[in-house]
Write an enzyme that holds these catalytic residues in place. Sequence first.
Site, PDB file in Angstrom:
ATOM      1  N   ASP A  22     -55.765 -20.969 -29.971  1.00 25.00           N
ATOM      2  CA  ASP A  22     -54.784 -21.501 -30.922  1.00 25.00           C
ATOM      3  C   ASP A  22     -53.856 -22.536 -30.287  1.00 25.00           C
ATOM      4  O   ASP A  22     -53.645 -22.560 -29.069  1.00 25.00           O
ATOM      5  CB  ASP A  22     -53.908 -20.366 -31.457  1.00 25.00           C
ATOM      6  CG  ASP A  22     -54.582 -19.556 -32.539  1.00 25.00           C
ATOM      7  OD1 ASP A  22     -55.804 -19.674 -32.694  1.00 25.00           O
ATOM      8  OD2 ASP A  22     -53.882 -18.772 -33.212  1.00 25.00           O
ATOM      9  N   HIS A  81     -55.122 -24.909 -38.266  1.00 26.25           N
ATOM     10  CA  HIS A  81     -54.003 -24.024 -37.920  1.00 26.25           C
ATOM     11  C   HIS A  81     -52.676 -24.598 -38.429  1.00 26.25           C
ATOM     12  O   HIS A  81     -51.616 -24.300 -37.881  1.00 26.25           O
ATOM     13  CB  HIS A  81     -53.956 -23.825 -36.404  1.00 26.25           C
ATOM     14  CG  HIS A  81     -53.199 -22.611 -35.953  1.00 26.25           C
ATOM     15  ND1 HIS A  81     -53.235 -21.396 -36.614  1.00 26.25           N
ATOM     16  CD2 HIS A  81     -52.385 -22.423 -34.870  1.00 26.25           C
ATOM     17  CE1 HIS A  81     -52.482 -20.519 -35.972  1.00 26.25           C
ATOM     18  NE2 HIS A  81     -51.943 -21.119 -34.919  1.00 26.25           N
ATOM     19  N   HIS A 141     -54.824 -18.774 -26.380  1.00 26.27           N
ATOM     20  CA  HIS A 141     -54.142 -20.036 -26.660  1.00 26.27           C
ATOM     21  C   HIS A 141     -54.499 -21.080 -25.612  1.00 26.27           C
ATOM     22  O   HIS A 141     -54.552 -20.782 -24.416  1.00 26.27           O
ATOM     23  CB  HIS A 141     -52.623 -19.840 -26.659  1.00 26.27           C
ATOM     24  CG  HIS A 141     -52.133 -18.950 -27.757  1.00 26.27           C
ATOM     25  ND1 HIS A 141     -52.243 -17.572 -27.703  1.00 26.27           N
ATOM     26  CD2 HIS A 141     -51.547 -19.236 -28.947  1.00 26.27           C
ATOM     27  CE1 HIS A 141     -51.739 -17.059 -28.821  1.00 26.27           C
ATOM     28  NE2 HIS A 141     -51.305 -18.045 -29.587  1.00 26.27           N
ATOM     29  N   HIS A 190     -47.360 -25.505 -37.633  1.00 27.48           N
ATOM     30  CA  HIS A 190     -47.290 -24.097 -37.240  1.00 27.48           C
ATOM     31  C   HIS A 190     -46.147 -23.371 -37.954  1.00 27.48           C
ATOM     32  O   HIS A 190     -45.430 -22.559 -37.379  1.00 27.48           O
ATOM     33  CB  HIS A 190     -47.137 -23.970 -35.724  1.00 27.48           C
ATOM     34  CG  HIS A 190     -47.651 -22.669 -35.177  1.00 27.48           C
ATOM     35  ND1 HIS A 190     -46.874 -21.531 -35.120  1.00 27.48           N
ATOM     36  CD2 HIS A 190     -48.854 -22.327 -34.671  1.00 27.48           C
ATOM     37  CE1 HIS A 190     -47.579 -20.541 -34.591  1.00 27.48           C
ATOM     38  NE2 HIS A 190     -48.789 -21.005 -34.316  1.00 27.48           N
TER      39      HIS A 190
END
Length: 243
Positions: free
Chosen positions: A64, A115, A209, A119
């Site tokens: 991510d 994504h 991540h 965010h």
Amino acid sequence: MTTFRTRTRLRIRLRRRVTPLLLSGGLCMAALTATVPAHAGQQAGTGIVDSTRRGGRTVALTFDDGPNPTDTPRLLKVLRKHHVKAVFCLWGDHVKEHPELVRAIVAGGHTLCNHTMRHDDMAAWPAEDIRADLERTNAEIRRAAPGARIPYFRAPYGSWGQTPKVAAGLGMQPLGWRLAIGDWEPPGTDELVRRIEEGVTPGAVVLLHDGGGDRSQTVEAVDRIVPALRAAHWRFDKPARRA
């Protein structure tokens, strides 16, 4: 009483907001860390997947918050060295800043995931605002890598709200995870390796991540854990997709 699922959701949603406060106060982050089955905000009937296509002794690696100009290229080299394909859940503003890295991810044969642009926590967003954000994010990704497929969507912080339905309407599978290892802290490479080895279960989608901060420990952990899992007869797979 606070449930385990609620505690897990709070860990994911507060990882960026709480960490600086805890560090400045001299408190220990151990209270918020865990190798957890992270079904944060995932509800039955939403179509969110957290398992691999084939099941069994397989695992899917997902990353991510990238792309990150320091760690994403290093991660791509590690994945190429070990012949592993992963899913990259891209943060739209980072895509705008580093479109060449999106092209490198695609060239490496990896899978893309939306994504969102910034965010944001979308748990309370109306459907029309969610759709506008997801469409803008897809447009930025395809501007960087024309014609790229974006088969997955992951909600920031695991705060799903109406996002699964909207994402599905745009042709994207809502992608959850079964194991989050807390690499946003970061706790040290040895600890990340331990959390994966002890937390992985058959068919698990693992949340890691490559962006959002210094992810060198994550890259090093992946370099170590892939051969270790293979030696233990694990295989690497893509996440499942449902109609």
